[in-house]
Design an enzyme around this catalytic site. Sequence first.
Site, PDB file in Angstrom:
ATOM      1  N   GLU A 126       2.728 -16.956  -6.671  1.00  0.00           N
ATOM      2  CA  GLU A 126       2.940 -15.660  -6.962  1.00  0.00           C
ATOM      3  C   GLU A 126       3.391 -14.902  -5.538  1.00  0.00           C
ATOM      4  O   GLU A 126       2.832 -15.049  -4.775  1.00  0.00           O
ATOM      5  CB  GLU A 126       2.072 -14.920  -7.682  1.00  0.00           C
ATOM      6  CG  GLU A 126       1.504 -15.471  -8.915  1.00  0.00           C
ATOM      7  CD  GLU A 126       0.156 -14.841  -9.481  1.00  0.00           C
ATOM      8  OE1 GLU A 126      -0.606 -14.152  -8.609  1.00  0.00           O
ATOM      9  OE2 GLU A 126      -0.361 -14.998 -10.613  1.00  0.00           O
ATOM     10  N   LYS A 128       3.155 -12.261  -2.757  1.00  0.00           N
ATOM     11  CA  LYS A 128       2.018 -11.489  -2.502  1.00  0.00           C
ATOM     12  C   LYS A 128       2.171 -10.155  -2.298  1.00  0.00           C
ATOM     13  O   LYS A 128       3.090  -9.740  -1.509  1.00  0.00           O
ATOM     14  CB  LYS A 128       1.134 -11.962  -1.292  1.00  0.00           C
ATOM     15  CG  LYS A 128       0.041 -11.280  -0.732  1.00  0.00           C
ATOM     16  CD  LYS A 128      -0.861 -12.049   0.026  1.00  0.00           C
ATOM     17  CE  LYS A 128      -2.120 -11.565   0.479  1.00  0.00           C
ATOM     18  NZ  LYS A 128      -2.037 -10.261   1.062  1.00  0.00           N
ATOM     19  N   ASP A 130       2.395  -6.214  -1.250  1.00  0.00           N
ATOM     20  CA  ASP A 130       1.725  -5.357  -0.254  1.00  0.00           C
ATOM     21  C   ASP A 130       1.593  -4.026  -0.872  1.00  0.00           C
ATOM     22  O   ASP A 130       2.078  -3.134  -0.578  1.00  0.00           O
ATOM     23  CB  ASP A 130       2.658  -5.412   0.884  1.00  0.00           C
ATOM     24  CG  ASP A 130       1.855  -5.294   2.079  1.00  0.00           C
ATOM     25  OD1 ASP A 130       0.705  -5.045   2.115  1.00  0.00           O
ATOM     26  OD2 ASP A 130       2.581  -4.908   3.096  1.00  0.00           O
ATOM     27  N   TYR A 237      -2.598  -9.750 -12.033  1.00  0.00           N
ATOM     28  CA  TYR A 237      -2.476 -11.125 -11.607  1.00  0.00           C
ATOM     29  C   TYR A 237      -3.847 -11.796 -11.652  1.00  0.00           C
ATOM     30  O   TYR A 237      -3.961 -12.798 -11.395  1.00  0.00           O
ATOM     31  CB  TYR A 237      -1.970 -11.134  -9.998  1.00  0.00           C
ATOM     32  CG  TYR A 237      -2.559 -10.354  -9.230  1.00  0.00           C
ATOM     33  CD1 TYR A 237      -3.840 -10.744  -9.004  1.00  0.00           C
ATOM     34  CD2 TYR A 237      -2.034  -9.385  -8.479  1.00  0.00           C
ATOM     35  CE1 TYR A 237      -4.433  -9.758  -7.781  1.00  0.00           C
ATOM     36  CE2 TYR A 237      -2.479  -8.641  -7.551  1.00  0.00           C
ATOM     37  CZ  TYR A 237      -3.740  -8.882  -7.218  1.00  0.00           C
ATOM     38  OH  TYR A 237      -4.452  -7.934  -6.250  1.00  0.00           O
ATOM     39  N   LYS A 325       1.442 -16.905   4.177  1.00  0.00           N
ATOM     40  CA  LYS A 325       1.886 -15.508   4.917  1.00  0.00           C
ATOM     41  C   LYS A 325       3.211 -15.715   5.504  1.00  0.00           C
ATOM     42  O   LYS A 325       3.489 -16.880   5.974  1.00  0.00           O
ATOM     43  CB  LYS A 325       0.726 -14.998   6.013  1.00  0.00           C
ATOM     44  CG  LYS A 325      -0.582 -14.840   5.425  1.00  0.00           C
ATOM     45  CD  LYS A 325      -0.791 -13.702   4.624  1.00  0.00           C
ATOM     46  CE  LYS A 325      -0.599 -12.323   5.060  1.00  0.00           C
ATOM     47  NZ  LYS A 325      -1.857 -11.783   5.644  1.00  0.00           N
ATOM     48  N   CYS A 419     -17.978  -7.071  36.152  1.00  0.00           N
ATOM     49  CA  CYS A 419     -17.768  -6.227  34.893  1.00  0.00           C
ATOM     50  C   CYS A 419     -17.134  -5.063  35.303  1.00  0.00           C
ATOM     51  O   CYS A 419     -17.791  -4.278  36.050  1.00  0.00           O
ATOM     52  CB  CYS A 419     -18.890  -6.197  34.076  1.00  0.00           C
ATOM     53  SG  CYS A 419     -18.934  -4.861  32.624  1.00  0.00           S
ATOM     54  N   CYS A 422     -20.153  -2.293  34.310  1.00  0.00           N
ATOM     55  CA  CYS A 422     -21.300  -1.997  34.972  1.00  0.00           C
ATOM     56  C   CYS A 422     -21.425  -2.657  36.275  1.00  0.00           C
ATOM     57  O   CYS A 422     -22.411  -2.702  36.940  1.00  0.00           O
ATOM     58  CB  CYS A 422     -22.466  -2.599  33.886  1.00  0.00           C
ATOM     59  SG  CYS A 422     -22.520  -4.301  34.033  1.00  0.00           S
ATOM     60  N   CYS A 437     -19.902 -10.826  31.359  1.00  0.00           N
ATOM     61  CA  CYS A 437     -20.623  -9.855  32.113  1.00  0.00           C
ATOM     62  C   CYS A 437     -22.043 -10.451  32.109  1.00  0.00           C
ATOM     63  O   CYS A 437     -22.691 -10.815  30.761  1.00  0.00           O
ATOM     64  CB  CYS A 437     -20.428  -8.559  31.648  1.00  0.00           C
ATOM     65  SG  CYS A 437     -21.782  -7.471  32.208  1.00  0.00           S
ATOM     66  N   CYS A 443     -25.574  -3.088  30.886  1.00  0.00           N
ATOM     67  CA  CYS A 443     -24.440  -2.970  30.724  1.00  0.00           C
ATOM     68  C   CYS A 443     -24.146  -1.872  29.660  1.00  0.00           C
ATOM     69  O   CYS A 443     -24.075  -2.587  28.382  1.00  0.00           O
ATOM     70  CB  CYS A 443     -23.494  -4.416  30.522  1.00  0.00           C
ATOM     71  SG  CYS A 443     -21.903  -3.915  30.294  1.00  0.00           S
TER      72      CYS A 443
HETATM   73  S1  IVH Z   1      -5.231 -13.006  -5.990  1.00  0.00           S
HETATM   74  C1  IVH Z   1      -9.436 -14.395  -5.852  1.00  0.00           C
HETATM   75  N1  IVH Z   1      -2.652 -12.524  -6.110  1.00  0.00           N
HETATM   76  O1  IVH Z   1      -4.010  -9.868  -1.572  1.00  0.00           O
HETATM   77  C2  IVH Z   1      -8.134 -13.778  -5.847  1.00  0.00           C
HETATM   78  N2  IVH Z   1      -4.159 -11.315  -4.647  1.00  0.00           N
HETATM   79  O2  IVH Z   1      -5.468 -11.068   0.475  1.00  0.00           O
HETATM   80  C3  IVH Z   1      -7.715 -12.488  -4.991  1.00  0.00           C
HETATM   81  N3  IVH Z   1      -2.594  -9.493  -3.442  1.00  0.00           N
HETATM   82  O3  IVH Z   1      -6.918  -8.182  -2.220  1.00  0.00           O
HETATM   83  C4  IVH Z   1      -6.529 -11.916  -5.067  1.00  0.00           C
HETATM   84  N4  IVH Z   1      -0.623 -10.142  -4.599  1.00  0.00           N
HETATM   85  O4  IVH Z   1      -4.884  -7.238  -2.728  1.00  0.00           O
HETATM   86  C5  IVH Z   1      -3.687 -12.086  -5.519  1.00  0.00           C
HETATM   87  N5  IVH Z   1      -0.409 -12.116  -6.706  1.00  0.00           N
HETATM   88  C6  IVH Z   1      -1.513 -11.825  -6.044  1.00  0.00           C
HETATM   89  C7  IVH Z   1      -1.669 -10.749  -4.906  1.00  0.00           C
HETATM   90  C8  IVH Z   1      -2.744 -10.721  -4.322  1.00  0.00           C
HETATM   91  C9  IVH Z   1      -1.260  -9.384  -3.594  1.00  0.00           C
HETATM   92  C10 IVH Z   1      -3.696  -8.881  -2.512  1.00  0.00           C
HETATM   93  C11 IVH Z   1      -4.653  -8.511  -3.396  1.00  0.00           C
HETATM   94  C12 IVH Z   1      -5.991  -9.172  -2.458  1.00  0.00           C
HETATM   95  C13 IVH Z   1      -5.391  -9.501  -1.363  1.00  0.00           C
HETATM   96  C14 IVH Z   1      -5.984 -10.738  -0.663  1.00  0.00           C
END
Ligand code: IVH
Length: 690
Positions: A126, A128, A130, A237, A325, A419, A422, A437, A443
């Site tokens: 899926e 991700k 933002d 999700y 990512k 350092c 200090c 240091c 320090c």
């Molecule tokens: S699953 C245990 N699915 O990404 C599963 N997260 O880096 C946890 N996020 O805190 C999350 N789209 O805010 C999941 N399709 C998606 C997502 C998603 C965005 C965000 C969410 C989470 C963060 C984790």
Amino acid sequence: MTGPKDTGALTRAEAEAELARLAREISYHDERYHGRDAPEVTDAEYDALRHRNDAIEARFPDLVRDDSPSRRVGAAPSAGFAKVTHAAPMLSLGNAFDAEDVVDFYARVRRFLGLGADEAVEVVAEPKIDGLSISLRYEEGAFVLGATRGDGTVGENVTRNLRTMGDVPDRLTGDAPSVLEVRGEVYMGKADFLALNRGREESGEPPFANPRNAAAGSLRQLDPSITAARPLRLLAYGLGEFDGAVGDTHWEYLRNLRAWGFTVNPAAELCRSPEETIDLYRRISEARADLDHDIDGVVYKVNRFDWQRRLGNVSRAPRWAIAHKFPAERAETVLESISIQVGRTGALTPVANLRPVTVGGVVVSRATLHNEDEIARKEVREGDTVVVQRAGDVIPQVVLVVESKRPPSAQPFEFPDNCPQCGSLALREEGEAVRRCTGGLICPAQAVERLKHFVSRDAFDIEGLGTRHIEAFWREGLIARPGDIFRLRDHGAALAEREGWAERSVANLFAAIEERRTVPFERLIYALGIRQVGQATARLIARQYGTLPDWREAMAAAQDREGESWRELTDIDGIGPSVAADILDFFREPHNLEVVADLEAQLEISAPEAVAAESAVSGKTVVFTGTLETMTRAEAKATAESLGAKVAGSVSRKTDYVVVGSDAGSKARKAEELDVEILTERDWGALIGR
Ligand code: IVH
């Protein structure tokens, strides 16, 4: 570069524009600092912005804005929401950055579950989103509670705000479970974000830095009618606590979510191999620019819920999911100077001070250079033009130098031998990349950084006591060591007189400190800031030793590297000789013992956070040996630990059970010798109820 104009020389119109800019900039830095704990400017730079704001306001008092930084106290804007403890924790995700990491993810899952070569692992991929994650609780089909993620365990109650959103069903349709917690992402579309900001600028309000901040700022409004007027959307999700049928797989669950009335990402797909997954990632990356909302990667989730349950979590992330990512965004700018920061363990870290540049929508003025070898390897010099990159919330980095643009006067950077804080000698141990240091306790930088670590989110997490306060209190002699935080009350009067501190904020701070006077043992261990002792190791120690006095006594005894206590320490699965040595170093230092004793006198230390409240094996020490049939060694260990047991690598008098698979050798014999209870895999299964 020309500096900003002297405030005394500003015209009225310039002053007005300048105040608008400063309000925007300061609120941005406040958010980086308080909201995300990721400041981009030094404290001096931040203070300079505020002073400039004050100076202009003093000359033009009628231009003071409603949203002026001088009217706000520097605390997180979260006071006012009730806290909610999540019924099931809200986890975060581990990251994959390239195809190899994805292949590794599949391999790890297969290995953990012990799957045969012909068994396919299905994964749901899926985008991700933002935005910010939230949890929606339904009971008998009615929406009863909505909360932000917060720290994953405790969030804020934003039910009234969520009720205003069209995408949040008030009642579930169809055949829904009697209890259902749906997790999802609240976000703002790109076009909506731009329109909102245009409107704000026209009415003189500061615009939001990006859609994510706009969504967070809009949801966390004390007045729900403001939230209602903002174009927020939700994609569902995830699953928290539930009672009833939700499906056997994530894919089925998504289908159910739709039937119950939620919006689910239409771009989600079921993938049957790493190749299919990587291909989908490529297609989503290509479509990214045309999407109507920001995404920062693709999330992969093992489809079968029974496998998800078996895979479980490591620290705060599930083993059954990963975020792939998108690559970091880059930009070119001038590196104006290099400064050296001193960390809590004395490590000297070079930092690049950059001519501010926008990288992927965020202004970057500092970037890490890691260590002196990095500087040498990249041949970075002050005055160079460099390429910087930023990925997600990670600290920006200098990637490379554009040599053709190097000014003739630029000299190689000489890393200091002392350092900068200090003056003590800074040494590099053999085989280490960092120079440290040697000032230790004298320090000031190390002392302050240790205090900052002590109050940080995963340690004592004291609301309203940010790094800026720690620095100021330290400078003023109010806090010298951690225990002093719990004596701050004695300085109530002095604090209330501090500029910008209303009586209420002092009271809030004291209340927040009192709230932390009771602390789980593992948090205290982590907060001490012992080298190499992160959260996971702290948890292991807490489980092994149970209480602070027992731990301290054992560490005193373990200074003898021949004895039983040293064995016990290094026997903890996950603690090797190098970590053990750092722990013992800590306990050899008299000052540290004083710090610990002082804390002990002030605090109520609670037993290690129980993983599973009570189980037949909690607190027991188990050794697995031989080839297990029904589960892999990793799964056996993870299951045992999730039930509160300790898993050790070798058998001793302290072992409670030895679970033997086939071909068990010396450990089984040792168990017999020491009269330790021996279990077959089946006995073990019966004991833990599986
Ligand atoms: S699953 C245990 N699915 O990404 C599963 N997260 O880096 C946890 N996020 O805190 C999350 N789209 O805010 C999941 N399709 C998606 C997502 C998603 C965005 C965000 C969410 C989470 C963060 C984790």
